[in-house]
Every structure is written in structure tokens, then in C-alpha cells.
Motif scaffolding. Structure first.
Motif, PDB file in Angstrom:
ATOM      1  N   THR A 118      31.482  48.181  67.570  1.00 34.78           N
ATOM      2  CA  THR A 118      31.390  47.961  66.218  1.00 34.78           C
ATOM      3  C   THR A 118      32.714  47.891  65.637  1.00 34.78           C
ATOM      4  OG1 THR A 118      30.948  50.189  65.608  1.00 34.78           O
ATOM      5  CG2 THR A 118      29.007  48.738  66.014  1.00 34.78           C
ATOM      6  N   ILE A 119      32.931  46.893  64.478  1.00 31.87           N
ATOM      7  CA  ILE A 119      34.188  46.486  63.947  1.00 31.87           C
ATOM      8  C   ILE A 119      33.940  46.979  62.407  1.00 31.87           C
ATOM      9  CG2 ILE A 119      36.055  45.126  63.681  1.00 31.87           C
ATOM     10  CD1 ILE A 119      35.849  46.007  66.558  1.00 31.87           C
ATOM     11  N   ASP A 120      35.106  47.440  61.818  1.00 31.12           N
ATOM     12  CA  ASP A 120      34.659  47.750  60.276  1.00 31.12           C
ATOM     13  C   ASP A 120      35.700  46.234  59.978  1.00 31.12           C
ATOM     14  OD1 ASP A 120      33.648  49.850  60.557  1.00 31.12           O
ATOM     15  OD2 ASP A 120      35.447  51.066  59.870  1.00 31.12           O
ATOM     16  N   VAL A 121      34.982  45.583  58.922  1.00 25.62           N
ATOM     17  CA  VAL A 121      35.420  44.258  58.294  1.00 25.62           C
ATOM     18  C   VAL A 121      36.156  44.746  56.855  1.00 25.62           C
ATOM     19  CG1 VAL A 121      35.232  41.917  57.809  1.00 25.62           C
ATOM     20  CG2 VAL A 121      34.149  42.648  59.786  1.00 25.62           C
ATOM     21  N   ARG A 122      37.389  44.319  56.744  1.00 26.66           N
ATOM     22  CA  ARG A 122      37.944  44.873  55.359  1.00 26.66           C
ATOM     23  C   ARG A 122      38.830  43.894  54.554  1.00 26.66           C
ATOM     24  NH1 ARG A 122      40.834  50.268  56.355  1.00 26.66           N
ATOM     25  NH2 ARG A 122      38.982  50.823  56.798  1.00 26.66           N
ATOM     26  N   GLY A 123      38.507  43.592  53.542  1.00 28.38           N
ATOM     27  CA  GLY A 123      38.904  42.538  52.711  1.00 28.38           C
ATOM     28  C   GLY A 123      38.963  42.977  51.338  1.00 28.38           C
ATOM     29  N   THR A 124      39.333  42.011  50.553  1.00 26.98           N
ATOM     30  CA  THR A 124      39.629  42.165  48.991  1.00 26.98           C
ATOM     31  C   THR A 124      38.890  40.896  48.328  1.00 26.98           C
ATOM     32  OG1 THR A 124      41.564  40.732  49.029  1.00 26.98           O
ATOM     33  CG2 THR A 124      41.773  43.363  49.352  1.00 26.98           C
TER      34      THR A 124
END
Length: 399
Positions: A118-124
Motif C-alpha cells: 500500500t502507498i500513502d498519497v500525500r498532497g495539499t
């Protein structure tokens, strides 16, 4: 001994004639491990294979209800793998490691742990004001994973499966507008975590109007005094975006065919996202008065008296249309069943107008701008003067 397997012992009769038992020979060791998957995929019942170093299958087992599995293996080198169906792979299941190499010698090898990739998706989210308002969210589809945007504007969608997603940003009450409300993101099987997600930029605050008619409005931002003229609103429900927070005043523009009865207020803090009712109460009636240059070349305006149950004004001014001999006027007429508007150009100097008046009927449910009123034309008048002898009150003179 746990994890160690021996040759089977035969039944023996122990006596003075048999003082020595047969040797216990180790035949194998337990190769065990576990499979850890999310609730989206079942671990229990999933196949696990034990293969030799050259790829030949040695044994197959299935994962138990607690996620564990075990093999009995003789000393040697092995490769352990967990089965993934085509349907699971299409749904984004990736198990890491894909294979595990195990060497069995004279001890129980370490447990092998397989887990879901699984991957964490991080944005703003770039909010117009900082900190960002509470309750802004980013949602991934398919799957429905939701991240709450922090006051700093950052969001993290945790433990996202590999696959293709659409991320959608939303403010509480759907009150904000964004440059893009949705953006695609591809979570590759070998992507590093965290994966950089899209940046969503707030463009302003949603103004949802429910208008009775097509209208043109002037919109004033109260705090700055800035006026946006010619704001077009269509009949029914429509949506636009206001760039600055604060209170706005909406009033009918002189260019609007249909007009509001009074100005309407809208507060981005309290009203954004909620429908704003815009109900027209009057319609513009327009027409022209023709004055030939030979009669009034120097004339600049003509007064028009307004009366009748639909009248919102008592007098309006008709002004010359540049480059022509026509004078245009615009009168607001109130809606009403059978309401009438009476228009009478007022004599100017030696000019009279034909006809002397025109009557317009304004319906209660007008949906389209009315056609222009039939025209008036100026004519030179003849003024008669005289007196009665002897002087007498109450005399009526007709021409």
C-alpha cells in the motif's frame, strides 16, 4: 521439539536385552510465516507455495484463519510465494515480497512475513485563507478512501492500493469552488511511499442562484467597494464563483430586462453553497420617439409621463440615439395580472407627438422581454390663444 520433525519411531519392547534405543534422526524443519492483508482481500484460504531453488513445486498449503501457514521442509534452499488471482491483481492487490528465499539447514528458519503493498498519497489544498477551514476533504474513487485536510492544507490518503484513482476535493456544504475539483492519480505497484498527490487550488466561493428570469446584475463586494457589472444570471439554477470572501450586494443592472424588487445580500461565510433566490418583480419596457431634424435638430431629450397600475416611475427621459433622429426610453413595469402602463410623451416647445399616448399591458407571468413599444412621432403643433369677453370661468375650448 517445536518446528523440528524426526523419523517415526517403531514400537519397541524395552527389556534388558535392548538397552539402547534407535537414534532420532531429524528429517525436516518447519518453514512458517504469515500473510497480512487489508479487509479488501481475504488472507484465509489463499494458496502458498514452497518451491525448490530451481522453481519446482515442493508443497502447497493454504493460509489459516489467523493468517498463518507452515510447511515441513528438508534441509535445502527454497522459494516461498503467495498466490494472487487475476481478479485480485486487477483490483490492485500486490503482495510484498513477491517471493521469499528460505534456507533450511540445521535450525528452524525465521518466519516469513508477506504483507499487502500500500502507498500513502500525500498532497495539499491551497486555501484562499490560512489556516484552511475545518472539514475540507479529499476522496479517492474507486474505493472511497477519505482524507481530512489539515489546517496547513496538507492531506494524506493512507494505505492506498496500487491502481488508478480520481481524487476529488470538497468543502463543507460544497461551498467552495476550485480550479479543478478532481484530478487523476496513478499508484504504481513499485511506487515509493508517500506518493506526491495533486494540489487543489481554491478559486473562491460558490454562489448558487435560483432565478425566476434571465437577469443582468451589478455585484458589489461590500468590504472593498468593487463592483462587477454585467453579471448574467440565467433562469433556473446556476452556479458561479466569487473570488473574495465577505458580503456581496446584488442589484439589477440598468441593462437587465427583468429586475429585482430590491438588492439581495450574500455572505460567503454563512451562505456559500446555499441556493440564493432571485425573483424579478418588474420588466423593462422600451421604445423610441422619432423627431425629424427639421423639427428638433437641437433637441437632446424628451420627457415621457408614465402612469397606470404597472408604473414604477412617474416620468422617464427619452434621450437621443447617437447618429439618428430617434430618442430612446426605458420604463420599468411591475408585474401584475392585467397591469397597464400608459406612456405619454410631453409636448416640447412647438412639438406635439402622435399618438398622444400608448398603453402596454404587463402580464403576471412574463418570461420573455416584451417587444419594443410602437413608436411615437413628433409633429409641429399649432398653438391657439384667445380670450372670452366678458371674462368667464368654466369655459371649455375644443379644437
Amino acid at each position: 521439539k517445536d518446528g523440528v520433525f524426526f523419523t517415526s519411531l517403531q514400537a519397541l519392547a524395552v527389556s534388558s536385552a535392548t538397552p539402547k534405543l534407535a537414534n532420532l534422526v531429524v528429517t525436516g524443519y518447519a518453514v512458517c510465516g504469515s500473510v497480512e492483508l487489508s479487509a479488501d482481500f481475504a488472507a484465509a484460504g489463499r494458496g502458498v507455495k514452497l518451491a525448490s531453488a530451481d522453481g519446482a513445486e515442493v508443497e502447497r498449503t493454504v493460509v489459516k484463519a489467523d493468517g498463518s501457514f507452515c510447511f515441513e521442509a528438508a534441509p535445502g534452499a527454497y522459494v516461498v510465494s503467495v498466490e494472487v488471482s487475476a481478479a485480485d491483481a486487477a483490483a490492485g492487490l500486490v503482495i510484498l515480497p513477491s517471493t521469499a528465499t528460505v534456507t533450511v539447514d540445521d535450525a528452524v528458519p525465521a518466519r516469513v512475513v508477506f504483507s499487502q503493498s500500500t502507498i500513502d498519497v500525500r498532497g495539499t489544498v491551497a486555501c484562499l485563507s490560512t489556516p484552511c477551514a475545518a472539514g475540507v476533504t479529499v476522496t479517492a474513487s474507486p474505493g472511497g478512501a477519505v482524507a481530512t485536510v489539515a489546517p496547513s492544507g496538507e492531506y494524506t490518503l493512507a494505505r492506498v492500493l496500487p491502481g488508478e484513482y480520481t481524487l476529488t476535493v470538497a468543502a463543507p456544504g460544497d461551498a467552495w469552488c476550485f480550479v479543478d475539483e478532481s484530478a487523476p492519480v496513478v499508484v504504481a505497484r513499485d511506487a515509493a511511499s508517500p506518493l506526491a498527490g495533486p494540489t487543489f487550488v481554491q478559486r473562491g466561493f460558490k454562489l448558487v442562484t435560483v432565478a425566476s428570469h434571465d437577469m443582468v446584475l451589478d455585484v458589489t463586494h461590500v468590504a472593498s467597494g468593487e463592483v462587477a457589472s454585467g453579471f448574467e444570471v440565467t433562469a433556473g439554477e446556476a452556479e458561479t464563483c466569487l473570488a473574495e470572501p465577505g458580503i456581496y450586494r446584488l442589484a439589477s443592472s440598468p441593462a437587465s430586462c427583468f429586475s429585482l424588487g430590491s438588492q439581495v445580500s450574500f455572505d460567503t461565510a454563512a451562505d456559500a453553497g446555499s441556493p440564493l433566490a432571485l425573483t424579478a418583480t418588474a420588466v423593462a419596457v422600451t421604445g423610441q420617439i422619432t423627431v425629424a431634424d427639421t423639427l428638433g435638430a437641437e433637441l437632446t431629450s424628451v420627457a415621457v409621463a408614465v402612469s397606470g397600475s404597472a408604473a414604477a416611475d412617474t416620468v422617464v427621459t427619452a434621450t437621443r440615439v447617437p447618429g439618428s433622429d430617434a430618442f430612446g426610453y426605458r420604463v420599468l413595469a411591475k408585474f401584475g395580472a392585467g397591469a397597464e402602463l400608459v406612456l405619454e410623451p410631453q409636448p416640447t416647445g412647438v412639438l406635439l407627438f402622435k399618438p398622444a399616448s400608448r398603453t402596454v399591458v404587463v402580464g403576471a407571468g412574463a418570461t420573455k422581454c416584451p417587444s419594443a413599444v410602437d413608436g411615437f412621432a413628433a409633429v409641429r403643433g399649432i398653438y391657439l390663444s384667445g380670450a372670452s369677453t366678458p371674462a368667464m370661468a368654466g369655459i371649455s375650448v375644443a379644437a
